[in-house]
Design a protein around this motif. Sequence first.
Motif, PDB file in Angstrom:
ATOM      1  N   GLU A  93     -88.961  16.600   6.130  1.00  0.00           N
ATOM      2  CA  GLU A  93     -89.188  15.185   6.269  1.00  0.00           C
ATOM      3  C   GLU A  93     -88.174  14.866   7.091  1.00  0.00           C
ATOM      4  O   GLU A  93     -86.715  15.229   6.836  1.00  0.00           O
ATOM      5  CB  GLU A  93     -89.111  14.467   4.849  1.00  0.00           C
ATOM      6  N   GLY A  94     -88.285  13.960   8.246  1.00  0.00           N
ATOM      7  CA  GLY A  94     -87.194  13.633   9.260  1.00  0.00           C
ATOM      8  C   GLY A  94     -87.158  14.478  10.276  1.00  0.00           C
ATOM      9  O   GLY A  94     -86.320  13.938  11.328  1.00  0.00           O
ATOM     10  N   ALA A  95     -87.486  15.594  10.007  1.00  0.00           N
ATOM     11  CA  ALA A  95     -87.292  16.736  11.205  1.00  0.00           C
ATOM     12  C   ALA A  95     -88.507  17.372  11.789  1.00  0.00           C
ATOM     13  O   ALA A  95     -88.483  17.774  12.970  1.00  0.00           O
ATOM     14  CB  ALA A  95     -86.246  17.647  10.647  1.00  0.00           C
ATOM     15  N   GLY A  96     -89.531  16.941  11.125  1.00  0.00           N
ATOM     16  CA  GLY A  96     -90.960  17.596  11.756  1.00  0.00           C
ATOM     17  C   GLY A  96     -90.666  19.252  11.413  1.00  0.00           C
ATOM     18  O   GLY A  96     -90.172  19.714  10.576  1.00  0.00           O
ATOM     19  N   THR A  97     -91.711  19.815  12.396  1.00  0.00           N
ATOM     20  CA  THR A  97     -91.908  21.241  12.212  1.00  0.00           C
ATOM     21  C   THR A  97     -91.272  21.813  13.351  1.00  0.00           C
ATOM     22  O   THR A  97     -91.011  21.537  14.440  1.00  0.00           O
ATOM     23  CB  THR A  97     -93.217  21.562  12.192  1.00  0.00           C
ATOM     24  N   ALA A  98     -90.640  23.058  13.105  1.00  0.00           N
ATOM     25  CA  ALA A  98     -89.813  23.911  14.305  1.00  0.00           C
ATOM     26  C   ALA A  98     -90.289  25.111  14.176  1.00  0.00           C
ATOM     27  O   ALA A  98     -90.795  25.801  13.078  1.00  0.00           O
ATOM     28  CB  ALA A  98     -88.366  23.616  14.082  1.00  0.00           C
ATOM     29  N   LEU A  99     -90.746  25.855  15.289  1.00  0.00           N
ATOM     30  CA  LEU A  99     -91.177  27.293  15.349  1.00  0.00           C
ATOM     31  C   LEU A  99     -90.045  27.974  16.309  1.00  0.00           C
ATOM     32  O   LEU A  99     -89.601  27.367  17.412  1.00  0.00           O
ATOM     33  CB  LEU A  99     -92.378  27.359  16.378  1.00  0.00           C
ATOM     34  N   ILE A 100     -89.606  28.770  15.726  1.00  0.00           N
ATOM     35  CA  ILE A 100     -88.049  29.508  16.256  1.00  0.00           C
ATOM     36  C   ILE A 100     -88.435  31.126  16.575  1.00  0.00           C
ATOM     37  O   ILE A 100     -88.916  31.845  15.536  1.00  0.00           O
ATOM     38  CB  ILE A 100     -86.802  29.442  15.345  1.00  0.00           C
ATOM     39  N   ASP A 101     -88.013  31.489  17.762  1.00  0.00           N
ATOM     40  CA  ASP A 101     -88.287  32.825  18.005  1.00  0.00           C
ATOM     41  C   ASP A 101     -86.913  33.573  17.687  1.00  0.00           C
ATOM     42  O   ASP A 101     -85.963  33.683  18.451  1.00  0.00           O
ATOM     43  CB  ASP A 101     -88.418  32.807  19.490  1.00  0.00           C
ATOM     44  N   PRO A 102     -87.110  34.536  16.612  1.00  0.00           N
ATOM     45  CA  PRO A 102     -85.775  35.313  16.236  1.00  0.00           C
ATOM     46  C   PRO A 102     -85.384  36.206  17.399  1.00  0.00           C
ATOM     47  O   PRO A 102     -84.286  36.956  17.349  1.00  0.00           O
ATOM     48  CB  PRO A 102     -86.120  35.997  15.018  1.00  0.00           C
ATOM     49  N   VAL A 103     -86.268  36.599  18.122  1.00  0.00           N
ATOM     50  CA  VAL A 103     -86.125  37.470  19.341  1.00  0.00           C
ATOM     51  C   VAL A 103     -84.917  36.924  20.206  1.00  0.00           C
ATOM     52  O   VAL A 103     -83.749  37.359  20.781  1.00  0.00           O
ATOM     53  CB  VAL A 103     -87.183  37.998  20.237  1.00  0.00           C
ATOM     54  N   GLY A 104     -85.185  35.657  20.670  1.00  0.00           N
ATOM     55  CA  GLY A 104     -84.353  34.950  21.617  1.00  0.00           C
ATOM     56  C   GLY A 104     -83.099  34.344  20.820  1.00  0.00           C
ATOM     57  O   GLY A 104     -82.254  34.268  21.620  1.00  0.00           O
ATOM     58  N   CYS A 105     -83.397  34.038  19.534  1.00  0.00           N
ATOM     59  CA  CYS A 105     -82.293  33.539  18.539  1.00  0.00           C
ATOM     60  C   CYS A 105     -82.289  34.491  17.590  1.00  0.00           C
ATOM     61  O   CYS A 105     -82.522  34.155  16.233  1.00  0.00           O
ATOM     62  CB  CYS A 105     -82.521  31.984  18.202  1.00  0.00           C
ATOM     63  N   PRO A 106     -81.281  35.495  17.614  1.00  0.00           N
ATOM     64  CA  PRO A 106     -81.385  36.432  16.696  1.00  0.00           C
ATOM     65  C   PRO A 106     -80.274  36.075  15.445  1.00  0.00           C
ATOM     66  O   PRO A 106     -80.524  36.727  14.401  1.00  0.00           O
ATOM     67  CB  PRO A 106     -80.843  37.814  17.156  1.00  0.00           C
ATOM     68  N   ASP A 107     -79.674  35.016  15.740  1.00  0.00           N
ATOM     69  CA  ASP A 107     -78.638  34.582  14.512  1.00  0.00           C
ATOM     70  C   ASP A 107     -78.898  33.093  14.041  1.00  0.00           C
ATOM     71  O   ASP A 107     -78.773  32.268  14.950  1.00  0.00           O
ATOM     72  CB  ASP A 107     -77.257  34.663  15.304  1.00  0.00           C
ATOM     73  N   LEU A 108     -79.605  33.197  13.105  1.00  0.00           N
ATOM     74  CA  LEU A 108     -79.955  31.574  12.607  1.00  0.00           C
ATOM     75  C   LEU A 108     -78.985  31.354  11.392  1.00  0.00           C
ATOM     76  O   LEU A 108     -79.388  30.410  10.616  1.00  0.00           O
ATOM     77  CB  LEU A 108     -81.306  31.572  12.150  1.00  0.00           C
ATOM     78  N   SER A 109     -77.765  31.750  11.356  1.00  0.00           N
ATOM     79  CA  SER A 109     -77.082  31.640  10.429  1.00  0.00           C
ATOM     80  C   SER A 109     -76.233  30.054  10.395  1.00  0.00           C
ATOM     81  O   SER A 109     -76.267  29.400   9.308  1.00  0.00           O
ATOM     82  CB  SER A 109     -75.744  32.322  10.247  1.00  0.00           C
ATOM     83  N   ALA A 110     -76.122  29.347  11.573  1.00  0.00           N
ATOM     84  CA  ALA A 110     -75.847  28.031  11.569  1.00  0.00           C
ATOM     85  C   ALA A 110     -77.363  27.221  10.936  1.00  0.00           C
ATOM     86  O   ALA A 110     -76.906  26.067  10.284  1.00  0.00           O
ATOM     87  CB  ALA A 110     -75.900  27.812  12.971  1.00  0.00           C
ATOM     88  N   LEU A 111     -78.148  27.561  11.207  1.00  0.00           N
ATOM     89  CA  LEU A 111     -79.464  26.768  10.519  1.00  0.00           C
ATOM     90  C   LEU A 111     -79.535  27.023   9.108  1.00  0.00           C
ATOM     91  O   LEU A 111     -79.633  26.196   8.127  1.00  0.00           O
ATOM     92  CB  LEU A 111     -80.780  27.322  11.042  1.00  0.00           C
TER      93      LEU A 111
END
Length: 432
Positions: A93-111
């Motif tokens: 809620e408030g952010a909507g939907t996100a689709l993230i490519d872990p190949v281009g963004c292999p480190d999602l620790s900040a998220l």
Amino acid sequence: MTDAQDTAAETPLRTTGGGPPDDGVAADGAAASEPIPLLEPREGVPPVVADAEALARVVEAFAAGTGPVAVDAERASGYRYGQRAYLVQLRREGAGTALIDPVGCPDLSALGEALDGTEWILHAATQDLPCLRDIGMVPSELFDTELAGRLAGFPRVGLGAMVESVLGYVLEKGHSAVDWSTRPLPEPWLRYAALDVELLVDLRDALEKELDRQGKLEWARQEFAAIAAAPPPPPRKDPWRRTSGMHKVRRRRQMAVVRELWTARDRIAQRRDVSPGKVLSDAAIVEAALALPANVQALTALPGFGTRMGRRQLEQWQAAVDRAKALPDTQLPQPGQPVAGPPPPRAWADKDPAAAARLSAARTAISALAESLNLPQENLIAPDTVRRVCWEPPQDPTEESVAEALAGHGARPWQIEQVTPALVTALRTARP
């Protein structure tokens, strides 16, 4: 219709044709109770996040969002080596939907850090948590909609079935087994992926109400906490033993062939980043083990090693067979695996008839209890836990001693509370 369905039906969810009409009749004249196809995400299909700048914007948006976050991941099982994520979907809620490519963004620790302390909603969480953990996303709190459905007694707990039975919407499931490592990802696949998290928050809210109505909400919370706190599983010992068709392989020399071929195949598959089954089938490994071919010509005649396989490939497989054939007897694998804990139940009658009688009585009691509580036996208490308690029961099976034994095997407090009385009765009844 359950209370959960009543609650969910009041939620203003949208399809491409708008929300359900107020007069109880759908736009095509059908009864409103018929499932409504969900064809498009509420805000449309978002662009795929594949670089650091776009990811930073997503992190900021989801950190500023409110309420729980719906999370899903798509892998390329059957196409690529391992179980890494090739797409991560989130909605809040408030952010909507996100689709993230872990190949281009292999480190999602900040998220992951931005969502620390937020409840994550996943469907069949144990399937996605390993690949999410690998890219830095680990929930501190979660709600598993599949497990919630099991505890609530739903007969079908797949995401599509749950959304349809609880919320009255139909999700397209046609792209569940595609190769998610494909780049660029086709638009229909992205739409499917976005829709997988579109209704997870609504489903979670409805299931929470239903569990509360049944008096099972605290049970669910204990189960979710156990999943979130569980460490990564240790590496499987002797994974080659899980080769399909392994039951046909009886002799130790043949088992060594399976081990050598499996190991060689795994090394090649990992280097090429393809599913091991695309390198060499399990059936071919078993055929070679049973035949013990003397040379490449004999190997070629076996199913799975046909003429379409190159000479170099055939030679590497024959080399693996030859290595196994050359091993001294002391280095051959032993039949079966060392079993930690009690033996297989089929052997109990011969090894310990009293234990077999305890297990039979306990299984009958657990089955009746699970039926009365309207949930699967394996969710009421792990079958392995029942076996262990029956194989080595407390000397005096009191409620206190049995509860302590169950806790020692990892049973949750709600399970101990429900199961202990029935298990005590069963253990006492079957005493010699």
